[in-house]
Design a protein around this motif. Structure first.
Motif, PDB file in Angstrom:
ATOM      1  N   ASP A  56       8.850   4.410   7.762  1.00  0.00           N
ATOM      2  CA  ASP A  56       7.378   3.916   7.705  1.00  0.00           C
ATOM      3  C   ASP A  56       6.411   4.759   7.511  1.00  0.00           C
ATOM      4  O   ASP A  56       6.217   6.160   7.492  1.00  0.00           O
ATOM      5  CB  ASP A  56       7.552   3.484   9.463  1.00  0.00           C
ATOM      6  N   LYS A  57       5.698   4.001   6.622  1.00  0.00           N
ATOM      7  CA  LYS A  57       3.979   4.931   6.381  1.00  0.00           C
ATOM      8  C   LYS A  57       3.127   4.880   7.291  1.00  0.00           C
ATOM      9  O   LYS A  57       3.430   4.628   8.658  1.00  0.00           O
ATOM     10  CB  LYS A  57       3.507   4.197   5.463  1.00  0.00           C
ATOM     11  N   VAL A  58       2.203   6.660   7.858  1.00  0.00           N
ATOM     12  CA  VAL A  58       1.418   7.016   8.558  1.00  0.00           C
ATOM     13  C   VAL A  58       0.681   6.402   8.760  1.00  0.00           C
ATOM     14  O   VAL A  58       0.203   6.110  10.344  1.00  0.00           O
ATOM     15  CB  VAL A  58       1.277   8.313   8.015  1.00  0.00           C
ATOM     16  N   VAL A  59       0.015   5.770   8.458  1.00  0.00           N
ATOM     17  CA  VAL A  59      -1.379   4.799   8.309  1.00  0.00           C
ATOM     18  C   VAL A  59      -1.435   2.886   7.749  1.00  0.00           C
ATOM     19  O   VAL A  59      -0.471   2.899   7.280  1.00  0.00           O
ATOM     20  CB  VAL A  59      -2.549   5.322   7.412  1.00  0.00           C
ATOM     21  N   PRO A  60      -1.515   2.804   8.471  1.00  0.00           N
ATOM     22  CA  PRO A  60      -2.305   0.994   8.209  1.00  0.00           C
ATOM     23  C   PRO A  60      -2.875   0.473   7.089  1.00  0.00           C
ATOM     24  O   PRO A  60      -3.524   1.665   6.521  1.00  0.00           O
ATOM     25  CB  PRO A  60      -2.966   0.355   9.507  1.00  0.00           C
ATOM     26  N   LYS A  61      -1.855  -0.640   6.445  1.00  0.00           N
ATOM     27  CA  LYS A  61      -2.273  -0.408   5.365  1.00  0.00           C
ATOM     28  C   LYS A  61      -3.861  -0.808   4.661  1.00  0.00           C
ATOM     29  O   LYS A  61      -4.429  -0.443   3.231  1.00  0.00           O
ATOM     30  CB  LYS A  61      -1.336  -2.264   5.351  1.00  0.00           C
ATOM     31  N   SER A  62      -4.595  -1.238   5.566  1.00  0.00           N
ATOM     32  CA  SER A  62      -5.948  -0.734   5.091  1.00  0.00           C
ATOM     33  C   SER A  62      -6.650   0.211   5.158  1.00  0.00           C
ATOM     34  O   SER A  62      -7.831   0.659   3.921  1.00  0.00           O
ATOM     35  CB  SER A  62      -6.740  -1.879   6.756  1.00  0.00           C
TER      36      SER A  62
END
Length: 218
Positions: A110-116
């Protein structure tokens, strides 16, 4: 003896440039690993951190040997002492790169931070990479214009850092607790990386101009 001393001072500068170059590579890989969820790059950053640490230890040993054997005074003394402090900041910059890479590894795939927040971190990472490259050039050429540019770019990183805090503390934030912690830590690592670069830039400015503007230690 004076010629030998000048050669030793030149070696100190060369070693600082080498370490700064490795730090620039490290932050570039770390930000790409973070933003692209590239665990291979993250592992490279983590594995290479000990090389930066070893180089800083070797530089410190050289500087201490120069102090003991040559007993420099005036500007020469400031150069050697500044080299010790600069190497410490470079080592910490390498640590910040490693921390960023570790976050990417922990959250993979997963990516570390949310899309926003991803565009913010892309911009923050790009600024840190640019700052690291400018710092390497500054240590090579002592271009005082670059020192000012680094300080200006740091202001942009600080603004982005504050925007991350505003986002995670805002009512519209929908991230999980881990998202909040990860975003806060990552933002802090980017911000501290740039702060250390500013600290080094100020030391180079002082050596070049004799003007000192105190700053808090990163």
């Amino acid at each position: 003896m004076r010629e030998v001393f000048q050669q030793e001072l030149a070696e100190v500068q060369e070693r600082l440039v080498e370490i700064a170059g490795r730090v620039a590579v490290s932050i570039d890989k770390a930000t790409r690993a973070f933003n692209e969820s590239d665990v291979t790059l993250a592992e490279e950053v983590i594995a290479d951190d000990h090389k930066i640490d070893a180089l800083t230890v070797e530089l410190d040993e050289l500087a201490i040997t120069i102090l003991a054997r040559q007993q420099p005074v005036a500007r020469d003394l400031r150069i050697v002492v500044s080299a010790l402090r600069i190497s410490a900041s470079l080592e910490r910059m390498g640590d910040m790169s490693t921390h960023i890479a570790q976050l990417a590894r922990y959250r993979f795939p997963d990516k570390v931070v949310p899309k926003s927040l991803r565009p913010t971190f892309v911009e923050m990472g790009a600024l840190d990479v640019a700052i690291a490259n400018m710092l390497t050039e500054l240590l090579t050429n002592e271009d005082m214009h670059l020192a000012e540019t680094i300080r200006n770019e740091d202001d942009k990183v600080d603004a982005l850092h504050l925007s991350v805090f505003d986002a995670v503390l805002g009512e519209a934030w929908k991230g999980e607790a881990t998202d909040t912690v990860d975003a806060t830590l990552a933002s802090r690592y980017h911000e501290r990386f740039a702060d250390h670069a500013v600290s080094i830039a100020k030391k180079v400015q002082y050596l070049g101009t004799g003007d000192w503007h105190p700053v808090s230690n990163p």
